[in-house]
Scaffold this motif. Sequence first.
Motif, mmCIF file in Angstrom:
data_model
loop_
_atom_site.group_PDB
_atom_site.id
_atom_site.type_symbol
_atom_site.label_atom_id
_atom_site.label_comp_id
_atom_site.label_asym_id
_atom_site.label_seq_id
_atom_site.Cartn_x
_atom_site.Cartn_y
_atom_site.Cartn_z
ATOM 1 N N UNK A 1 38.614 -1.810 -49.993
ATOM 2 C CA UNK A 1 38.426 -2.089 -48.567
ATOM 3 C C UNK A 1 37.460 -3.237 -48.290
ATOM 4 N N UNK A 2 36.823 -3.763 -49.314
ATOM 5 C CA UNK A 2 35.931 -4.914 -49.098
ATOM 6 C C UNK A 2 36.754 -6.158 -48.798
ATOM 7 N N UNK A 3 36.218 -7.036 -47.978
ATOM 8 C CA UNK A 3 36.942 -8.283 -47.714
ATOM 9 C C UNK A 3 37.124 -9.068 -49.024
ATOM 10 N N UNK A 4 38.332 -9.566 -49.270
ATOM 11 C CA UNK A 4 38.577 -10.308 -50.508
ATOM 12 C C UNK A 4 37.848 -11.651 -50.505
ATOM 13 N N UNK A 5 37.583 -12.166 -51.703
ATOM 14 C CA UNK A 5 36.891 -13.444 -51.817
ATOM 15 C C UNK A 5 37.762 -14.611 -51.349
ATOM 16 N N UNK B 1 35.977 7.517 -57.610
ATOM 17 C CA UNK B 1 36.856 7.500 -56.433
ATOM 18 C C UNK B 1 36.240 6.649 -55.321
ATOM 19 N N UNK B 2 34.954 6.855 -55.041
ATOM 20 C CA UNK B 2 34.295 6.088 -53.990
ATOM 21 C C UNK B 2 34.296 4.595 -54.334
ATOM 22 N N UNK B 3 33.968 4.267 -55.577
ATOM 23 C CA UNK B 3 33.909 2.859 -55.989
ATOM 24 C C UNK B 3 35.265 2.185 -55.821
ATOM 25 N N UNK B 4 36.344 2.886 -56.187
ATOM 26 C CA UNK B 4 37.690 2.321 -56.039
ATOM 27 C C UNK B 4 38.009 2.109 -54.560
ATOM 28 N N UNK B 5 37.769 3.126 -53.740
ATOM 29 C CA UNK B 5 38.049 2.987 -52.300
ATOM 30 C C UNK B 5 37.214 1.869 -51.691
ATOM 31 N N UNK C 1 46.836 1.822 -50.719
ATOM 32 C CA UNK C 1 46.320 2.301 -52.006
ATOM 33 C C UNK C 1 44.978 3.002 -51.815
ATOM 34 N N UNK C 2 44.132 2.477 -50.950
ATOM 35 C CA UNK C 2 42.844 3.106 -50.653
ATOM 36 C C UNK C 2 43.068 4.493 -50.079
ATOM 37 N N UNK C 3 44.037 4.621 -49.192
ATOM 38 C CA UNK C 3 44.357 5.918 -48.603
ATOM 39 C C UNK C 3 44.878 6.881 -49.658
ATOM 40 N N UNK C 4 45.688 6.389 -50.554
ATOM 41 C CA UNK C 4 46.241 7.204 -51.638
ATOM 42 C C UNK C 4 45.132 7.735 -52.549
ATOM 43 N N UNK D 1 51.103 -1.560 -61.473
ATOM 44 C CA UNK D 1 50.684 -2.610 -60.536
ATOM 45 C C UNK D 1 49.488 -2.159 -59.700
ATOM 46 N N UNK D 2 49.421 -0.880 -59.381
ATOM 47 C CA UNK D 2 48.279 -0.357 -58.624
ATOM 48 C C UNK D 2 47.012 -0.377 -59.473
ATOM 49 N N UNK D 3 47.150 -0.074 -60.744
ATOM 50 C CA UNK D 3 45.990 -0.115 -61.651
ATOM 51 C C UNK D 3 45.459 -1.540 -61.765
#
Length: 107
Positions: free
Chosen positions: A36-40, A28-32, A54-57, A69-71
């Motif tokens: 939330x990391x800045x995209x490349x 869960x932490x790794x996904x969140x 999605x992070x909030x979900x 699509x979320x996966x």
Amino acid sequence: MKFNLAKPVLDLDGNQVQRTEAEVLTMEYAVRDALTRPPQQPISPDESIRRYQLQTKVFEVGDVELDASEIVLIQHCLAQAYGPLVLGQIAAVLKEPVTSSSKAKAD
């Protein structure tokens, strides 16, 4: 489909990976974190909002309901933020939705 991400990430020896000295790295932490990391590459405001939602979900307690699509988005973000050890374990969990029978076995 519902998925249980409240599991620890394990190293190749089956030991829990530590996020900090006192805390275990959970899926869960790794996904969140990945979401939330800045995209490349630059992304649109809509895409940024989608990642936030999605992070909030995923932050919600218990099993999380995710569509295809979320996966895909989660796996994309994880691939940019983490190595194969983390991505591979989470991808495996995202292939096995939680069912009422599997939940009963865990209880």
